[in-house]
Scaffold this active site. Structure first.
Site, PDB file in Angstrom:
ATOM      1  N   CYS A 134     -29.761  39.280 -36.193  1.00  0.00           N
ATOM      2  CA  CYS A 134     -28.309  39.491 -36.251  1.00  0.00           C
ATOM      3  C   CYS A 134     -27.707  38.559 -37.295  1.00  0.00           C
ATOM      4  CB  CYS A 134     -27.688  39.203 -34.882  1.00  0.00           C
ATOM      5  SG  CYS A 134     -25.881  39.350 -34.841  1.00  0.00           S
ATOM      6  N   CYS A 140     -21.784  33.395 -33.641  1.00  0.00           N
ATOM      7  CA  CYS A 140     -21.385  34.067 -32.396  1.00  0.00           C
ATOM      8  C   CYS A 140     -21.914  33.281 -31.195  1.00  0.00           C
ATOM      9  CB  CYS A 140     -21.920  35.488 -32.390  1.00  0.00           C
ATOM     10  SG  CYS A 140     -21.652  36.387 -30.843  1.00  0.00           S
ATOM     11  N   CYS A 143     -25.757  34.634 -28.426  1.00  0.00           N
ATOM     12  CA  CYS A 143     -27.200  34.390 -28.407  1.00  0.00           C
ATOM     13  C   CYS A 143     -27.506  32.961 -28.832  1.00  0.00           C
ATOM     14  CB  CYS A 143     -27.925  35.357 -29.340  1.00  0.00           C
ATOM     15  SG  CYS A 143     -27.874  37.092 -28.821  1.00  0.00           S
ATOM     16  N   CYS A 234     -23.641  44.681 -32.937  1.00  0.00           N
ATOM     17  CA  CYS A 234     -24.332  43.740 -32.060  1.00  0.00           C
ATOM     18  C   CYS A 234     -25.702  44.320 -31.722  1.00  0.00           C
ATOM     19  CB  CYS A 234     -23.519  43.498 -30.783  1.00  0.00           C
ATOM     20  SG  CYS A 234     -24.307  42.363 -29.623  1.00  0.00           S
ATOM     21  N   GLN A 341     -26.064  45.863 -13.287  1.00  0.00           N
ATOM     22  CA  GLN A 341     -26.948  45.127 -14.190  1.00  0.00           C
ATOM     23  C   GLN A 341     -26.950  45.754 -15.586  1.00  0.00           C
ATOM     24  OE1 GLN A 341     -28.260  42.332 -13.703  1.00  0.00           O
ATOM     25  NE2 GLN A 341     -28.646  42.036 -11.528  1.00  0.00           N
ATOM     26  N   TYR A 382     -23.672  41.682  -0.212  1.00  0.00           N
ATOM     27  CA  TYR A 382     -23.146  41.827  -1.587  1.00  0.00           C
ATOM     28  C   TYR A 382     -23.760  43.083  -2.224  1.00  0.00           C
ATOM     29  CZ  TYR A 382     -22.292  36.802  -0.808  1.00  0.00           C
ATOM     30  OH  TYR A 382     -21.913  35.584  -0.300  1.00  0.00           O
ATOM     31  N   ASP A 456     -27.468  39.108  -3.069  1.00  0.00           N
ATOM     32  CA  ASP A 456     -27.242  39.104  -4.517  1.00  0.00           C
ATOM     33  C   ASP A 456     -25.781  38.727  -4.775  1.00  0.00           C
ATOM     34  OD1 ASP A 456     -27.367  39.396  -7.227  1.00  0.00           O
ATOM     35  OD2 ASP A 456     -27.633  41.570  -7.223  1.00  0.00           O
ATOM     36  N   CYS A 483     -27.933  35.512 -10.410  1.00  0.00           N
ATOM     37  CA  CYS A 483     -27.739  35.368 -11.860  1.00  0.00           C
ATOM     38  C   CYS A 483     -27.469  33.912 -12.224  1.00  0.00           C
ATOM     39  CB  CYS A 483     -26.605  36.263 -12.348  1.00  0.00           C
ATOM     40  SG  CYS A 483     -25.013  35.934 -11.556  1.00  0.00           S
ATOM     41  N   GLU A 527     -32.369  35.301 -14.558  1.00  0.00           N
ATOM     42  CA  GLU A 527     -32.102  35.763 -13.193  1.00  0.00           C
ATOM     43  C   GLU A 527     -33.219  35.251 -12.283  1.00  0.00           C
ATOM     44  OE1 GLU A 527     -29.483  38.967 -11.224  1.00  0.00           O
ATOM     45  OE2 GLU A 527     -29.537  38.195 -13.268  1.00  0.00           O
TER      46      GLU A 527
END
Length: 537
Positions: A134, A140, A143, A234, A341, A382, A456, A483, A527
């Site tokens: 990229c 940015c 990442c 992106c 997700q 959840y 979750d 997460c 995760e």
């Protein structure tokens, strides 16, 4: 006994929050302790307060060269300046790099400073800038690791999970099993099914309410600032999300004058699946009886061909529209702007892993008469739109229930169960706040000795009320998906220690396994999935 329970609850409330600031501070402190051990040969202890170095610090705006010695769990490099023990937090760097940085801010009550990356002076052996996919990388904020080999990214994310449980669980090492290798994403680019670029309002928009006079920058945050970086493309987005980004930017070239304030643009992939043995398209098993809507034009869709079907992918830009997503043989509908997700390529692997671990292994020994009973029920806390409730339902002969605070999520989850031909006698969904999750009715319908629970929660993790309820409910087995592995480690520490008093039965859990899943390659996010068993004494 009751007094002991109160002391434990007080301690849990004082635990770290698992925020980025907490994680960075602990990583810096432990690096300084390690440096002191190396220099002095004296162990200061993991929680020793580092000596603050505040004199002769370079002024903000000063450019210096620093050597990166470690990657933090936030994805930033931790670097040292020659002759100083002060740690400099540097983005877009990798251990072994010597980089030129500009001092941005000193955190005076801690032993670190924030710096902006300028350039690489001497590259690390781990760095290969030809991997960068990229042109905005290094500016940015999205990442951090595009210069790093993917196998090294996975090793680093395993270390993130290890450090999370070491520093946030408050458990002795012997109660934490060896962290398993991180499961990688099948796609390292082109994987994100949802992006949300944005643009800021015109200067003084709150006062003047005047429209734009030209198209504003549209994209993501410039690292370390509140400024929006104009981004044309992106490459971590799926093909149709990238197409949607191109089309939305073209629309804004024409319509910018209609806006007097900033906005966020939704880009969400949606799939219509056309079986090759059927003459007309359908987006779900349930929809096959309906008249299909026309297919979109080629400039608004991307087609993916397989032996059995054609997937026609479009980009949804309305938050209130419905998106359709397939996970293996299952179909899910969601409000396009809601959470689901964002890496579909890893979802079948991920849900299959949870499916393989939600029940004890067949060879698992029974430690008490209660654990000799088979697990027949699933409670999905959840539950959202039903991802785990639906993909796991066939394992539970007694039935499954998904519980979520959102009425809209429950509505879509119920529709998703029907779309996957699951009767209400096997799968049902209930709207409830997390603090009121395990009601007497739930406890009667789903006996703890015969129930598995999957959790979750959002990034902040579970609150104390929820964990106390879970311990009183005392399910045989818990799979905790998160997460944020730092709040996950904090919460699992509570479950392993248990809480005495107030009807908790003295319940506590042991950890069977912990491992990470890489939903977001090129970034510092990981995760976590942890499997726990109730300890029957």
């Amino acid at each position: 006994m009751k007094g002991k329970g109160k002391k434990l609850r007080k301690r849990e409330k004082a635990m770290e929050s698992g925020s980025v600031e907490d994680v960075l501070r602990i990583d810096v402190q432990n690096l300084i302790v390690s440096l002191n051990q190396d220099n002095d040969g004296v162990a200061e202890g993991e929680n020793a307060a580092p000596e603050l170095e505040t004199e002769n610090l370079p002024e903000p705006g000063t450019e210096i060269d620093v050597k990166v010695v470690e990657l933090s769990s936030t994805g930033d490099g931790l670097a040292l300046h020659e002759g100083s023990k002060r740690v400099y937090v540097v983005p877009f760097s990798i251990p072994g790099d010597t980089v030129k940085v500009k001092i941005f801010r000193h955190v005076l009550d801690e032993s670190y400073s924030i710096a902006d990356f300028i350039s690489v002076v001497t590259p690390s052996e781990l760095r290969d800038d030809s991997r960068i996919g990229c042109k905005y990388f290094g500016k940015c904020s999205g990442c951090q690791f595009q210069m790093m080999d993917y196998s090294e990214q996975l090793k680093h994310k395993k270390r993130i999970v290890e450090k999370a449980f070491r520093h946030f669980s408050q458990l002795p090492p012997e109660l934490i099993p060896a962290i398993q290798d991180t499961i990688g994403s099948p796609l390292q680019y082109g994987y994100r099914t949802k992006l949300t670029p944005h643009f800021d309002g015109p200067p003084s928009w709150r006062k003047n309410r005047e429209p734009f006079t030209s198209r504003p920058p549209i994209g993501f945050m410039l690292k370390g600032t509140h400024q929006t970086l104009d981004i044309e493309d992106c490459p971590i987005g799926t093909d149709v999300v990238r197409l949607g980004m191109k089309n939305e930017r073209a629309r804004m070239e024409v319509e910018y004058g209609n806006y007097t304030r900033g906005a966020t643009i939704l880009l969400r992939e949606s799939t219509r699946r056309i079986p090759k043995n059927e003459s007309r398209p359908s987006s779900s098993p349930k929809a096959r009886s309906k008249s299909p809507s026309p297919l979109p034009p080629d400039n608004a869709a991307v087609k993916v061909e397989t032996e059995s079907y054609t997937d026609v992918k479009t980009c949804v830009t309305s938050n209130t529209a419905t998106s359709t997503e397939y996970v293996g043989p299952y179909v899910f509908y969601n409000p396009a702007g809601s959470f689901f997700q964002n890496n579909n390529s890893i979802l079948p692997v991920f849900t299959d892993y949870v499916r393989q671990h939600i029940l004890p292994p067949p060879s698992s020994p029974s430690s008490s008469p209660s654990s000799s009973q088979p697990i027949k029920y699933l409670v999905d806390a959840y539950s959202g739109s039903g991802l785990f409730t639906i993909t796991l339902s066939s394992l539970f002969s007694g039935g499954s229930v998904g519980i979520d605070i959102s009425d809209a999520s429950i509505k879509y989850a119920t529709e998703n169960a029907a779309a996957n031909d699951l009767p209400l006698s096997r799968v049902r969904f209930i709207a409830a706040d997390a603090k009121d999750l395990f009601t007497p009715a739930i406890r009667r319908a789903y006996p703890g000795d015969q129930t598995a629970v999957v959790i979750d929660p959002p990034r902040k993790g579970c609150d104390q009320d929820f964990l106390s309820q879970l311990l009183r409910f005392a399910p045989r087995r818990v799979v905790y998906v998160s997460c944020n592995v730092h709040t996950q480690a904090r919460d699992i520490g509570v479950l392993v220690r248990g809480l005495e008093g107030e009807g908790s039965k003295g319940t506590r859990y042991s950890i069977e396994s912990i491992r990470g899943f890489d939903f977001f390659p090129q970034t510092g996010h990981v995760e976590g999935v942890a499997v726990l068993n109730r300890v029957d004494e």
